[in-house]
Design a protein around this motif. Sequence first.
Motif, PDB file in Angstrom:
ATOM      1  N   ILE A 294      -0.845  -6.615  -8.555  1.00  0.00           N
ATOM      2  CA  ILE A 294      -0.664  -5.011  -8.363  1.00  0.00           C
ATOM      3  C   ILE A 294      -1.141  -4.163  -7.261  1.00  0.00           C
ATOM      4  O   ILE A 294      -0.306  -3.558  -6.652  1.00  0.00           O
ATOM      5  CB  ILE A 294      -1.179  -4.363  -9.747  1.00  0.00           C
ATOM      6  N   ASP A 295      -2.379  -4.782  -6.846  1.00  0.00           N
ATOM      7  CA  ASP A 295      -3.131  -3.930  -5.597  1.00  0.00           C
ATOM      8  C   ASP A 295      -2.276  -4.204  -4.332  1.00  0.00           C
ATOM      9  O   ASP A 295      -2.002  -3.577  -3.664  1.00  0.00           O
ATOM     10  CB  ASP A 295      -4.659  -4.360  -5.657  1.00  0.00           C
ATOM     11  N   TYR A 296      -1.907  -5.547  -4.276  1.00  0.00           N
ATOM     12  CA  TYR A 296      -1.342  -5.934  -3.164  1.00  0.00           C
ATOM     13  C   TYR A 296       0.065  -5.571  -3.344  1.00  0.00           C
ATOM     14  O   TYR A 296       0.736  -5.113  -2.196  1.00  0.00           O
ATOM     15  CB  TYR A 296      -1.097  -7.757  -3.079  1.00  0.00           C
ATOM     16  N   LEU A 470     -21.913  -2.521  -4.992  1.00  0.00           N
ATOM     17  CA  LEU A 470     -21.287  -2.055  -6.242  1.00  0.00           C
ATOM     18  C   LEU A 470     -19.766  -1.862  -5.874  1.00  0.00           C
ATOM     19  O   LEU A 470     -18.899  -2.475  -6.490  1.00  0.00           O
ATOM     20  CB  LEU A 470     -21.757  -0.848  -6.922  1.00  0.00           C
ATOM     21  N   GLU A 471     -19.434  -1.324  -4.926  1.00  0.00           N
ATOM     22  CA  GLU A 471     -17.963  -1.224  -4.245  1.00  0.00           C
ATOM     23  C   GLU A 471     -17.479  -2.545  -4.038  1.00  0.00           C
ATOM     24  O   GLU A 471     -16.032  -2.656  -4.275  1.00  0.00           O
ATOM     25  CB  GLU A 471     -17.914  -0.250  -2.953  1.00  0.00           C
ATOM     26  N   GLY A 472     -18.040  -3.409  -3.481  1.00  0.00           N
ATOM     27  CA  GLY A 472     -17.549  -4.925  -3.173  1.00  0.00           C
ATOM     28  C   GLY A 472     -17.251  -5.424  -4.439  1.00  0.00           C
ATOM     29  O   GLY A 472     -16.151  -6.203  -4.452  1.00  0.00           O
ATOM     30  N   ILE A 473     -17.966  -5.392  -5.708  1.00  0.00           N
ATOM     31  CA  ILE A 473     -17.601  -6.002  -6.810  1.00  0.00           C
ATOM     32  C   ILE A 473     -16.198  -5.559  -7.361  1.00  0.00           C
ATOM     33  O   ILE A 473     -15.433  -6.105  -7.776  1.00  0.00           O
ATOM     34  CB  ILE A 473     -18.653  -5.781  -7.693  1.00  0.00           C
ATOM     35  N   ALA A 478     -10.500  -6.061  -8.210  1.00  0.00           N
ATOM     36  CA  ALA A 478      -9.455  -5.132  -8.405  1.00  0.00           C
ATOM     37  C   ALA A 478      -9.507  -4.318  -9.584  1.00  0.00           C
ATOM     38  O   ALA A 478      -8.588  -4.311 -10.646  1.00  0.00           O
ATOM     39  CB  ALA A 478      -8.076  -5.776  -8.424  1.00  0.00           C
ATOM     40  N   ALA A 479     -10.692  -3.655  -9.812  1.00  0.00           N
ATOM     41  CA  ALA A 479     -11.055  -2.951 -11.034  1.00  0.00           C
ATOM     42  C   ALA A 479     -10.112  -1.813 -11.435  1.00  0.00           C
ATOM     43  O   ALA A 479      -9.785  -1.411 -12.667  1.00  0.00           O
ATOM     44  CB  ALA A 479     -12.570  -2.462 -11.019  1.00  0.00           C
ATOM     45  N   PHE A 480      -9.580  -1.316 -10.318  1.00  0.00           N
ATOM     46  CA  PHE A 480      -8.643  -0.239 -10.523  1.00  0.00           C
ATOM     47  C   PHE A 480      -7.519  -0.438  -9.104  1.00  0.00           C
ATOM     48  O   PHE A 480      -8.238  -1.107  -8.273  1.00  0.00           O
ATOM     49  CB  PHE A 480      -9.208   1.058 -10.686  1.00  0.00           C
TER      50      PHE A 480
END
Length: 516
Positions: A294-296, A470-473, A478-480
Motif C-alpha cells: 500500500i505504501d508503494y 524508532l522511526e526506522g522500525i 510500514a506501520a502507517f
Amino acid sequence: MKFFGYTIAACALAIGGAAHAETTVKVAYDADPVSLDPHEQLSGGTLQLSHMVFDPLVRWTQDLQFEPRLAESWEQVDALTTRFHLRDGVKFHSGNEMTAHDVDWTFDRLKESPDFKGIFALFTDVKVIDDDTFDLITSEPYPLVLHTATYIFPMDSAFYTGTTAEGKDKAELVKHGDSFASRNVSGTGPYVISEREQGVKVVFDRFGGYWDSASKGNVDKIILTPIKEDPTRVAALLSGDVDFIAPVPPTDLKRVGENDGTNLITMPGTRIITFQMNQNRVEAFKDARVRMAIDYAVNNAGIVERIMRGFGTVGAQASPAGYLGYDESLTPRYDVEKAKALMAEAGYADGFEITMMAPNNRYVNDDKIAQAVASMLSKINIKVDLQTMPKAQYWPKFDERAADMMMIGWHSDTEDSANFHQFLSACPDDATGNGQYNSGGYCNAEADALMNASNSETDPEKRANMLRQLEGILYNEAAFIPLHWQNLAWGARSGVHAEDIVNALNFPYFGDLVVD
C-alpha cells in the motif's frame, strides 16, 4: 445564550473601563470547535479554542521558545521536581481567583482524560506549596517538562464542581457527549463565549477582567463562522465579509496574496497527514508485505504536487526535519510494480475490498487526498468504499475504528518525535493512553521500548539515536502510510495584524491581535 450565572455584557467592557468604539473581527475557519471541554478531545480545534478562553501555564513563541503565561517563573528543584510560581490575582471568568489548587484539580482531570493522559504518563503529581506555588513531579527524569506544561490550561475548579439540575457531575468528562463542561466554560483567557450555535457561529467577547494588561490586543469581539467549502471561505475574505480565514487552500494562495486589501501568511508545517490500516478488521493488514505494498502504491509526491499544489512536504516518516527523530535516509517509496509484486508474494494478487473514512473539513484537501489514495489502491486490486464527512461526525467514527483505513493528521503535542509514536503507532493501552489515536492496532514492543527509553534520556545525542531507530522500525514495517507534512496558510484583511499571532502550532493567540 448565557454560559454563567452573570451577565456576559459586563465582561465585554474594555479593559480599564474606558468607552470606545467596539472592534469586531470576523473569523472563518473550515470548522468550529466540537466541544467547549478542553480535555474532551486532543485536537487542533480544541487547542485553538483553549488559547482563546483559557490560558496555559507556559506557551510557545513564534520561534518555538517558552513564554511565561499563568506561570510567571519556574525552577528545577531536583531531577524529578519542577517548581512553578503563578501570577498573583488572576481571575476566572466567573470571578473566582485562580490558585495552585485549580492547577492541581486540572492536573487530576488531565490524568483521567482518555486523550490527554498519555501526554502526562510520566507525571505523577502536582504538590501544592501555597496558593501561588506548586511542584510538578515526574516519576523519572524527563526532558520535556516545559513542553508538557504548555498543555496545562487551569480550569475553574469551583465552577466545575457540584451537580447540574439533572444531577450530573459538572466535572464529568464525556467524549462526544453532552456534559456540563462541553457546554459551559469559565477560564482565565482573553475571551468569554457569549453565544454558540454548533456548526453555525461562536461569539467571543473580550473579558474585562483579563489579567494580561501588557497585551496590545485591541479586539473586543470575535465572531467565528465555520465555512467548510474552500471557495466560499476565500470569497468571504476577498469580499470583506470576514477579516481572517484559515486555512487558505493551495489553489488560492496566489489569489489571496496578490489581492489588494488582503495579506497571505504562510509557514512550513510539521503536521504529518497519514492513513492507518486496521489490523483488527482486515486480516491482510497484519502482513507487513501488504502494508508495504500500500505504501508503494500511494504516490505521495504526486499528491503534494497536484492536489496540494506544492504546498506541503512529502513525508516518509512521522518526524519532520528539525526534530530529533528525523532520519534523512528514510525516503518516500512509490513503485506500483513493486507494490503488485508484494501483494502477490503475500498471497493477495487478486486484491480485496476495504472501507475507508476521512474527514472533509479537518485537513487541507482531505477529501481530495482520500479520493486520490482510493484510486491509487485500485491499481493493486484493492477496491475501496470511501466515505468522507465533517470532522464533528468523523471523530466519533474514528474512535469507533469504524473503517478499515482511516485518515489521521498529527502535530506533535510536545514538538518532539516521541509524541508521534505515543499517540499514532504505540501499542494501544487504555490505562496509559498510549496509542489513543492508533486506529490501525499496530503494535511493536521494540518500538515502544525505544519510546519509553527516550522519554527518560536527557542526553540529546543518545535520545536522537533512539528516536531515529524508532522511526526506522516504523518505516521498515510500514506501520502507517505517511503522505506529507501540511504547510500552513492564513489570510487576513489588511490592517488585521494576524502575522503577529499565528505560529507553527496553528494555535493563533487572538488575545494579542491588533487591528488598525
